[in-house]
Design a protein around this motif. Structure first.
Motif, mmCIF file in Angstrom:
data_model
loop_
_atom_site.group_PDB
_atom_site.id
_atom_site.type_symbol
_atom_site.label_atom_id
_atom_site.label_comp_id
_atom_site.label_asym_id
_atom_site.label_seq_id
_atom_site.Cartn_x
_atom_site.Cartn_y
_atom_site.Cartn_z
ATOM 1 N N GLY A 73 3.179 -3.049 51.479
ATOM 2 C CA GLY A 73 4.356 -2.585 52.194
ATOM 3 C C GLY A 73 5.232 -3.695 52.734
ATOM 4 N N ALA A 74 4.732 -4.935 52.710
ATOM 5 C CA ALA A 74 5.508 -6.057 53.244
ATOM 6 C C ALA A 74 6.464 -6.649 52.212
ATOM 7 C CB ALA A 74 4.559 -7.146 53.752
ATOM 8 N N TYR A 75 6.414 -6.143 50.989
ATOM 9 C CA TYR A 75 7.210 -6.743 49.917
ATOM 10 C C TYR A 75 7.995 -5.694 49.146
ATOM 11 C CZ TYR A 75 4.017 -10.589 50.862
ATOM 12 O OH TYR A 75 3.296 -11.578 51.481
ATOM 13 N N ASP A 76 9.111 -6.135 48.597
ATOM 14 C CA ASP A 76 9.911 -5.288 47.702
ATOM 15 C C ASP A 76 9.494 -5.468 46.246
ATOM 16 O OD1 ASP A 76 11.809 -4.376 49.803
ATOM 17 O OD2 ASP A 76 12.333 -6.506 49.853
ATOM 18 N N TRP A 77 8.984 -6.656 45.934
ATOM 19 C CA TRP A 77 8.593 -6.981 44.563
ATOM 20 C C TRP A 77 7.294 -7.780 44.570
ATOM 21 C CZ3 TRP A 77 11.094 -5.758 39.961
ATOM 22 C CH2 TRP A 77 12.390 -5.235 40.060
ATOM 23 N N VAL A 78 6.530 -7.625 43.494
ATOM 24 C CA VAL A 78 5.458 -8.557 43.174
ATOM 25 C C VAL A 78 5.737 -9.068 41.773
ATOM 26 C CG1 VAL A 78 3.911 -6.723 42.301
ATOM 27 C CG2 VAL A 78 2.970 -8.928 43.039
ATOM 28 N N ALA A 79 5.596 -10.362 41.566
ATOM 29 C CA ALA A 79 5.955 -10.957 40.283
ATOM 30 C C ALA A 79 4.898 -11.961 39.861
ATOM 31 C CB ALA A 79 7.319 -11.641 40.369
ATOM 32 N N SER A 80 4.809 -12.154 38.540
ATOM 33 C CA SER A 80 3.854 -13.104 37.978
ATOM 34 C C SER A 80 4.335 -13.515 36.598
ATOM 35 C CB SER A 80 2.457 -12.471 37.896
ATOM 36 O OG SER A 80 2.510 -11.288 37.111
ATOM 37 N N LEU A 81 3.590 -14.437 35.993
ATOM 38 C CA LEU A 81 3.986 -14.995 34.703
ATOM 39 C C LEU A 81 3.106 -14.463 33.583
ATOM 40 C CD1 LEU A 81 5.709 -17.053 33.093
ATOM 41 C CD2 LEU A 81 3.983 -18.781 33.645
ATOM 42 N N GLU A 82 3.734 -13.896 32.585
ATOM 43 C CA GLU A 82 3.155 -13.424 31.312
ATOM 44 C C GLU A 82 2.332 -12.140 31.450
ATOM 45 O OE1 GLU A 82 4.410 -14.234 28.747
ATOM 46 O OE2 GLU A 82 5.052 -16.299 28.864
ATOM 47 N N LEU A 83 2.474 -11.326 30.422
ATOM 48 C CA LEU A 83 1.836 -10.016 30.420
ATOM 49 C C LEU A 83 0.317 -10.114 30.394
ATOM 50 C CD1 LEU A 83 4.776 -9.655 29.023
ATOM 51 C CD2 LEU A 83 3.821 -7.508 28.197
#
Length: 358
Positions: free
Chosen positions: A74-84
């Motif tokens: 709930g503290a973030y709008d997005w989670v991101a990472s590198l490569e599928l």
């Protein structure tokens, strides 16, 4: 607007790349779960990794980040990472709750039939992020890859990476000496062995030609042996930070590498190509994967052959006027198509486009 983004790093994440670009997106605050302190205006949450296999396999590193479960979705709008197929991407997919926060996966992958996808748990990671909200491609070929693997085109955006055109700038005057520069890991897939062989051929025509090598890796003993022979005119600098890389490029006449494919990798773009061109250097490299997206004529893409590489190097080393003309055109294109601030803003626009659809 303030976009809150959590980045889940790979254990061997390289600095000033994807995470740094995310931090440069307008209106975005970034927290990074990472082993090493990241470069940029980023809140760092130090982490360690569960890593049964230590060998680095590009984005296929067999490792899970510890501590993600202690972060509040709930503290973030997005989670991101590198490569599928990276296992941290699979972690991010499982961590978010009821589709929140939104998920972004950054990808360079250009092999339509990536063999890692056939191996559990890489296959599980890929399948877990099929409902990712944004698939941000760093090369055109990555979009083709995603479509070939059944991903939704409406979630795909392509934004080419940027280079700091204020740091990577041409020298006041072109280099007069026939100095060739190689900046890349000293691994078989980057071809330092081919470059060393090509330089022995180059010196038959231009005896004073020299090679500066910046990098480290398993083939370092081969380079050190060349350094020990004064007739080969090879210098090894080891790792350099961004400012030192820019200085080295400005002191050189031509940039070269010689990539060759492996069983699960082929050259995708090559940021070093962009940095060299931003510094006004011509590029001579072997044709590999989709590096033609970065290296365009009249720069030279040649066959994976020492004679062909040497011939390309000689084309520029023996013609200073052509070298200067191509280098100047490269600089203009890098500013127009790969300026860092512009490309980071375009990445931010890709995120905003998806947000507007929610």
């Amino acid at each position: 607007m303030s976009r809150r983004l959590l980045w889940v790093s790979l254990p061997d994440q390289r600095a000033r790349r994807e995470l740094y670009w995310m931090s440069r997106m307008p209106g975005t605050s970034v927290t990074a779960l990472a082993r090493q302190e990241p470069v940029g205006d980023i809140e760092w949450v130090p982490t360690t990794y569960r890593r049964p296999i230590k060998r680095f396999i590009e984005a296929g590193a067999f490792a899970w980040a510890r501590g993600l479960d202690r972060q509040d979705p709930g503290a973030y709008d997005w989670v991101a990472s590198l490569e599928l197929c990276s296992l941290v991407t699979g972690q991010a997919s499982r961590w978010r709750r009821a589709g929140r926060p939104l998920q972004a996966v950054i990808t360079w992958e250009n092999l339509p039939d990536q063999p890692l996808y056939k191996i559990p748990p890489y296959r599980q990671a890929v399948n877990s992020c099929r409902d990712a909200d944004l698939l941000l491609c760093m090369v055109d070929a990555a979009r083709d890859h995603l479509l070939a693997n059944g991903f939704d085109d409406e979630r795909i955006r392509v934004v080419k990476p940027g280079v700091d055109t204020e740091l990577f700038t041409p020298a006041a005057a072109p280099a007069a000496d026939p100095q060739v520069v190689f900046i890349s890991p000293l691994e078989p897939n980057k071809g330092i062995d081919r470059v060393l062989h090509a330089m022995t051929i180059v010196r038959r025509t231009v005896p004073e030609a020299s090679l500066i090598v910046a990098g480290s890796g398993s083939l370092q003993p081969m380079v050190e042996a060349a350094v020990a022979d004064p007739l080969q005119r090879v210098t090894l600098t080891g790792y350099l930070d961004a400012a030192a890389v820019a200085d080295l490029l400005r002191s050189s006449a031509v940039f070269t590498t010689a990539p060759r494919p492996t069983w699960k990798w082929t050259e995708q773009l090559g940021l070093a190509y962009l940095e060299a061109q931003a510094c006004g250097l011509p590029v001579v490299t072997t044709r590999c994967g989709t590096n033609d997206e970065a290296v365009r004529a009249p720069n030279l893409l040649v066959d994976d052959d020492a004679e062909a590489l040497a011939e390309g190097l000689l084309d520029f080393l023996t013609d200073p006027a052509r070298r200067a003309e191509v280098g100047a055109a490269n600089r203009v294109r890098m500013v127009a198509e790969h300026d860092l601030s512009t490309q980071c803003a375009r990445m931010g626009a890709a995120f905003a486009d998806i947000e507007a659809q929610q």
